[in-house]
Each structure stands twice: as C-alpha cells, then as structure tokens.
Scaffold this motif. Structure first.
Motif: not given
Length: 379
Positions: A109-112, A129-134, A171-174, A215-217
């Motif tokens: 998962y590139p994004l979580v 661990i795996q570099g996922s963007k959060q 990366e961002c708080i919603v 945008q993050l991807l």
C-alpha cells in the motif's frame, strides 16, 4: 488485485469495523465515515482495502462490499470485543498481520489513511517500515476529551504523544471542520499539514480525498517492498514476553528487584520497569503497553502504602480481570514486612489467597509459593 495497481489505498480503522451493523458495540460515526468514504473512493476507481480488528470467531475475515472495496479483519489480541482504551498493547500484532497479508497477496500500500489515534500508530509503523505515505483523520482529540472528564484513563499520556507524533510526521491531517483545525493547532502542535474536508456529502469528501491522494502519489514512489523489509519488522515491533507483572510502589523497588532476580533464577520471567523500560523511554507508556498482555500479576503492599502509578496499575489490572472474565488472569496479593492486611480500598483482592513476608529475607518457602501461583497459568 496485484501490486501493480496504481490507485490502491488502505483505510485503517482498528477499533471500529466499517462492515459492522450500526448500533453494535463501538459502532457509530467513525465506521459510517470509513465505510462511506471507502465505497465512494471505489466508485472513483480506487482499490480500497479497509482494515479493522476481528472481534469474533463467527466474523468473516473478508467482507466484499463491491468489486473494488472490502473490509479485512485482522487478529490482534483475543478474538473478542476489547475496550478501545485497552487495545494499544495489541497494535504490534495488528501491524505484523497487516504486513503478512500484504506479502501473501503480493500487495504493497503506497497510501494509508488512518482513523483515530490507535490506527495512526499502525500507520506510522507502516510509514517507517515500508515507506507508505500517511493521511490521518482524528475523529476525536484526546486533548479535548480529557479536559471534559474527571477520571483520566491510564492510556491518556500515550494517546496524547501519538496524536502529536502523527500530526508532525504524516503527509496530511484531514480535519472535518474549521473548529477541529483550530483545536489541533492550539492543543497539539503548530507543525504538520492540515486540510479541511467537511462531510457535506460522501461524494464530495471522496472527490477531495481523490485529489489529495493523487497528488501524494505523484510526489515519489514507494521505495522498498514489504518482502525486503520483512526481516527487520520483528526487531522494530516491541514484544512482551514475561510470566508475571510486578506491581509495586517505587519506594519498595530495591526489595522488589531482589524478588525479580530470585524469580529469574527459578526460570520465571518477571516484568519490572528496571529491566523492561529502555533508557529514554517514557515510563507510563511502557506500562500501558504491557498491561493488556498480563496474565499474572503480583501486587505488593508495603509499609510505604501504594504509590501514584501503582494505584493506576491496580485499577488497570482490575479492569483487565473484569473484561476478560472468561480468561484466567491471576492476581497474587503480597504483603511485605509491616503490613498485616490488604488495604481496604482494594476489597476485590481480599477474595484472593495472599502471600506474606514477615522480614526482609526472601526465603525459599515464599518463592516456592509465588512460583506455584504463577505457574497456575500453565496448569
């Protein structure tokens, strides 16, 4: 689904199941939010996996909502309902099982997008661990909640620390409203990125999240595969392997350390802060992580009375015993020299057979009885 799918995201909601029927325990605004957002994102072409904790053996491990959207239930701790304030100690297992799921299904998962503070801790581990963007949505803030209640839970300091850390590292708080953003800035930290996405309609929320995710991807690809990073996982996640938790007043610590050493000589692994808290680690945070794993606790009452943190530990142990009534949790009261009875505020312990030390000597008979009590776990 395969790892080459570009628009893939994990929505993580540890304690609230997106597939659960409204009105059940721990079902409410958050599971409605995660479920609707997940389904709306799937309609926009995202492959959406919503991860939550399995609370019953009767539950399906995977619930398919649509072709592109499903709920995946992972084991983390006992397969039963556990109050959210008691879940933190089970999160390492949740992370481990999520990583295992990825490997078995050739997914990364590139994004979580994490929901609530418990899930944010999981997301931060995946990021490390795996570099996922959060991306993270709080749903509620500990700093707001604890200002409105009289009894502050033992987990409070851990929650506040995690909520600050995710704000400053994700990366961002919603935020779901301007007021929530103001609260985050004034009560947590001035650092970190915050976007306001109000829930006027689920389609509107999904469209705005779609723009944010896309945008993050674009910024940079995920660096390492889970399989490459799998070996260090066990090293990064803290484990709790002990036979008995030693609950004591810090003023009695020199004597309790001697008891701990004597137990180790008899092949019993005690949990005591001296040996189980690393230099620089927050004392209370380590205790809070250990509490849910406790199957046996020795509770020491000395002439100094019960200390501040010891009182909180005893409360937490009592809650564990009540909530896990079907599991065997052994509590062993121990009266140290100068104490003739269990303090009156702990009447619930007076129904337990206790041990008594009449001197500062740790004699063999006492150790034999203590070891016998601890080993009842394996009988």
């Amino acid at each position: 689904m395969n790892s080459t799918t570009e628009k893939r995201i994990a929505l993580i909601s540890v304690h609230v199941d997106p597939a659960i029927e409204i009105g059940k325990e721990e079902a409410g605004g958050q599971n409605v939010y995660v479920r609707h957002v997940g389904e709306a994102l799937a309609q926009l072409g995202w492959q959406v996996d919503m991860f939550t904790r399995k609370v019953s053996l009767e539950q399906d491990s995977i619930v398919q909502h649509s072709d592109n959207c499903r709920t995946i239930r992972l084991k983390a701790g006992p397969v039963e309902f556990v109050l959210r304030d008691n879940l933190f100690g089970y999160l390492p297992e949740f992370v481990e099982n999520l990583l295992t799921f990825q490997i078995k299904n050739s997914i990364t998962y590139p994004l979580v997008h994490t929901n609530y503070w418990l899930s944010s801790w999981v997301g931060m581990q995946l990021k490390a661990i795996q570099g996922s963007k959060q991306i993270h949505t709080y749903h509620s803030l500990g700093a707001v909640k604890y200002n409105t209640i009289k009894t502050i839970p033992l987990i409070a300091s851990q929650r506040l620390e995690v909520e600050k850390q995710v704000l400053e590292t994700a990366e961002c708080i919603v935020a779901t409203s301007p007021q929530e953003k103001r609260d985050i800035r004034s009560l947590i930290s001035t650092r970190g990125n915050i976007d306001i996405i109000s829930t006027f309609s689920w389609d509107d929320v999904a469209n705005k999240l779609n723009e944010l995710y896309t945008q993050l991807l674009r910024e940079e690809p995920i660096s390492n595969s889970v399989k490459q990073q799998r070996q260090p996982v066990a090293q990064k996640l803290k484990t709790f392997d002990f036979d008995v938790f030693l609950c004591h007043n810090s003023r009695d610590k020199p004597f309790i350390i001697k008891i701990a050493d004597a137990l180790e000589e008899r092949k019993i692994k005690p949990w005591i802060d001296k040996n189980n808290i690393s230099p620089g680690e927050e004392f209370q945070a380590a205790i809070e992580q250990a509490i849910p794993k406790i199957k046996c606790a020795a509770i020491f009452f000395g002439s100094h009375g019960t200390g501040k943190w010891q009182k909180e530990e005893i409360k937490a142990l009592y809650r564990q015993k009540v909530e896990k009534e079907e599991e065997k949790i052994i509590l062993i009261p121990i009266l140290l020299q100068g104490v003739d009875e269990i303090p009156s505020e702990y009447l619930f312990l007076r129904g337990h057979n206790y041990l008594k030390l009449k001197s500062q000597e740790i004699h063999g008979q006492f150790l034999n009885e203590l070891v016998k009590g601890v080993k009842r776990l394996h009988d």
